[in-house]
Design a protein around this motif. Structure first.
Motif, mmCIF file in Angstrom:
data_model
loop_
_atom_site.group_PDB
_atom_site.id
_atom_site.type_symbol
_atom_site.label_atom_id
_atom_site.label_comp_id
_atom_site.label_asym_id
_atom_site.label_seq_id
_atom_site.Cartn_x
_atom_site.Cartn_y
_atom_site.Cartn_z
ATOM 1 N N LYS A 27 74.542 -6.474 28.243
ATOM 2 C CA LYS A 27 73.250 -5.821 28.006
ATOM 3 C C LYS A 27 72.274 -6.214 29.110
ATOM 4 C CE LYS A 27 69.664 -5.313 24.434
ATOM 5 N NZ LYS A 27 69.148 -5.799 23.141
ATOM 6 N N VAL A 29 68.664 -7.448 29.908
ATOM 7 C CA VAL A 29 67.715 -8.222 29.098
ATOM 8 C C VAL A 29 66.541 -8.710 29.952
ATOM 9 C CG1 VAL A 29 69.365 -9.008 27.368
ATOM 10 C CG2 VAL A 29 69.116 -10.292 29.489
ATOM 11 N N GLU A 33 64.066 -11.752 25.978
ATOM 12 C CA GLU A 33 65.063 -11.104 25.115
ATOM 13 C C GLU A 33 66.408 -11.827 25.137
ATOM 14 O OE1 GLU A 33 63.567 -6.460 25.639
ATOM 15 O OE2 GLU A 33 65.173 -7.240 26.922
ATOM 16 N N ALA A 37 69.383 -11.783 22.090
ATOM 17 C CA ALA A 37 70.571 -11.048 22.518
ATOM 18 C C ALA A 37 71.813 -11.940 22.428
ATOM 19 C CB ALA A 37 70.385 -10.534 23.952
ATOM 20 N N TYR A 40 72.863 -12.302 18.902
ATOM 21 C CA TYR A 40 73.501 -11.064 18.424
ATOM 22 C C TYR A 40 74.963 -11.005 18.854
ATOM 23 C CZ TYR A 40 74.705 -6.100 18.369
ATOM 24 O OH TYR A 40 75.328 -4.905 18.178
ATOM 25 N N PHE A 41 75.238 -11.330 20.135
ATOM 26 C CA PHE A 41 76.610 -11.211 20.617
ATOM 27 C C PHE A 41 77.486 -12.367 20.133
ATOM 28 C CE2 PHE A 41 74.420 -8.482 23.791
ATOM 29 C CZ PHE A 41 75.137 -7.321 23.530
#
Length: 422
Positions: A27, A29, A33, A37, A40-41
């Motif tokens: 992603k 970023v 962020e 992030a 999330y991953f």
């Protein structure tokens, strides 16, 4: 921040390379962020790991272990492109011995099933020699139940065993047609075959498949005569449907032949000229396909369809050109749609911003296609087959994958040029 199994480079979050697997961009970023992030991953990796934990638990606790082999394979295949953060090498290291266990388990089961089915065939020989039909009938039912409950035999003898069993059982029931129950089963089977013949001919009509279906319909007509007798009340209704549908089929077949003759009589030079003009229009349309409404493409497809007959054998380049441009149109439409889904407010952005978004989408798709192409080439290299339709199929698939990669590269270059010009 330190990111386990990952890193940030040029405002992009990557899953780090491991083993033979290259780094994977996850992603784009900003600085603030990165932490959410990463979380999330990591969660996505944990979810995959939990799935593997669940399968391993089932393998260790359940009897039907072989059924989990495909699930294990799916997880292994997904790891190179899985968008998460975690120790994927550990997962692969766990999967390898589990697969070995399951493959050995499946092979041993098949060997056991082979022994069981060979023993059941010996029982069948004894039952077929029994002069008491009623007693033999009950024994056959029990034997069939045990046969069906027994899993697949070893592939090298599977067909032979199944054919021997089917031949023996079918022979028994043929001798027992005098019994009412078996007569009903025979009637239902024959009625089903009649209905299947009618349905198949009807499907050719509904799909307008007349050109390649004529020989098959003639075979079905022969099968109809060989199915066998059923009660008159049942036969009368299905026979009426059969004659109606066959008459309809041959009427339409006659119209198709007449239509084909008219099409072939059309001046092929005129048709070729028309198709080349359409190709020029289509090429221009495809070059401006990003964001273009599909109506223009649909209109050209209809125009192509109505432009007359041109022999594929004599002018293969014309038909291949149309197919290639059509595939490129569809690819551009897909990329545009995907960019719209992945980028908020994409439709309202200026052209330069849109092409930047398209560039990122194309890079991701190109990476995926190149990975698939590399994997496919490696798999083909491990095969030892050098002829036959299977090889032709693999070569066609390889060509298609190579074309997908080439098209993505061209689109990538086009977007880069557009961005420089805007």
């Amino acid at each position: 921040m330190e990111i386990p199994f990952g890193h940030v480079e040029n405002n992009k979050l990557f899953r780090s390379a491991f083993g033979q697997v290259e780094a994977l961009q996850l992603k784009e970023v900003k600085e603030d962020e990165v932490a959410p992030a990463v979380a999330y991953f990591i969660a996505k990796y944990d979810k995959l790991k939990a799935k593997l934990d669940e399968i391993e638990e089932k393998i260790n606790t359940q009897n039907n272990k072989g059924s989990f082999l495909s699930s294990l394979q799916n997880i292994e295949d997904s790891i190179p492109t899985h968008d998460g953060l975690g120790d994927y090498q550990i997962l692969l290291d766990r999967i390898t011995p589990l697969k070995s266990i399951l493959e050995d388990y499946v092979q041993k089961n098949r060997e056991k099933n082979t022994d069981i089915k060979q023993a059941l065939l010996l029982e069948l020989d004894v039952i077929l020699a029994n002069p008491d039909q009623e007693e033999a009938f009950e024994q056959i039912k029990d034997l069939k139940s045990r046969w069906l409950k027994t899993g697949s035999a070893d592939l090298s003898v599977r067909t032979e065993l199944e054919e021997k069993f089917k031949t023996g059982v079918d022979g028994f029931f043929e001798k027992r047609n005098a019994f009412t129950e078996d007569k009903k089963m025979l009637v239902q089977a024959r009625l089903g075959e009649y209905q299947s013949i009618v349905a198949e001919i009807k499907s050719f009509i509904e799909k307008k498949e007349f050109q390649k279906s004529l020989d098959r319909v003639k075979e079905l007509q022969k099968q109809w005569k060989e199915v066998g007798r059923i009660p008159e009340k049942d036969f009368q209704s299905i026979n009426e449907s059969y004659w109606k549908v066959t008459q309809d089929y041959f009427d339409r077949q006659k119209k198709r032949k007449n239509s084909d003759r008219k099409l072939k009589a059309k001046d092929e030079k005129e048709s070729l000229k028309a198709k080349n003009e359409i190709l020029s229009e289509l090429k221009e349309l495809v070059q401006n396909a990003f964001g273009c409404e599909p109506k223009a493409f649909d209109a050209l497809k209809l125009k192509w369809k109505n432009s007359g007959h041109v022999s594929k054998k004599v002018h293969p380049e014309v038909h291949e050109g149309f197919m290639q441009l059509s595939r490129e149109w569809q690819e551009r439409q897909f990329i545009w749609s995907l960019a719209g889904k992945k980028n908020k407010g994409f439709a309202k952005k200026d052209q330069k911003s849109q092409f930047k978004d398209l560039l990122r989408v194309i890079r991701d798709l190109l990476h995926r296609d190149e990975t698939e192409l590399k994997s496919f080439n490696e798999n083909m290299g491990n095969m030892h087959i050098n002829k036959g339709s299977f090889v032709d199929m693999l070569n066609d698939k390889l060509k298609t994958q190579q074309e997908k990669v080439a098209l993505k590269k061209n689109l990538l270059k086009e977007c880069q040029e557009k961005i420089k010009q805007l």
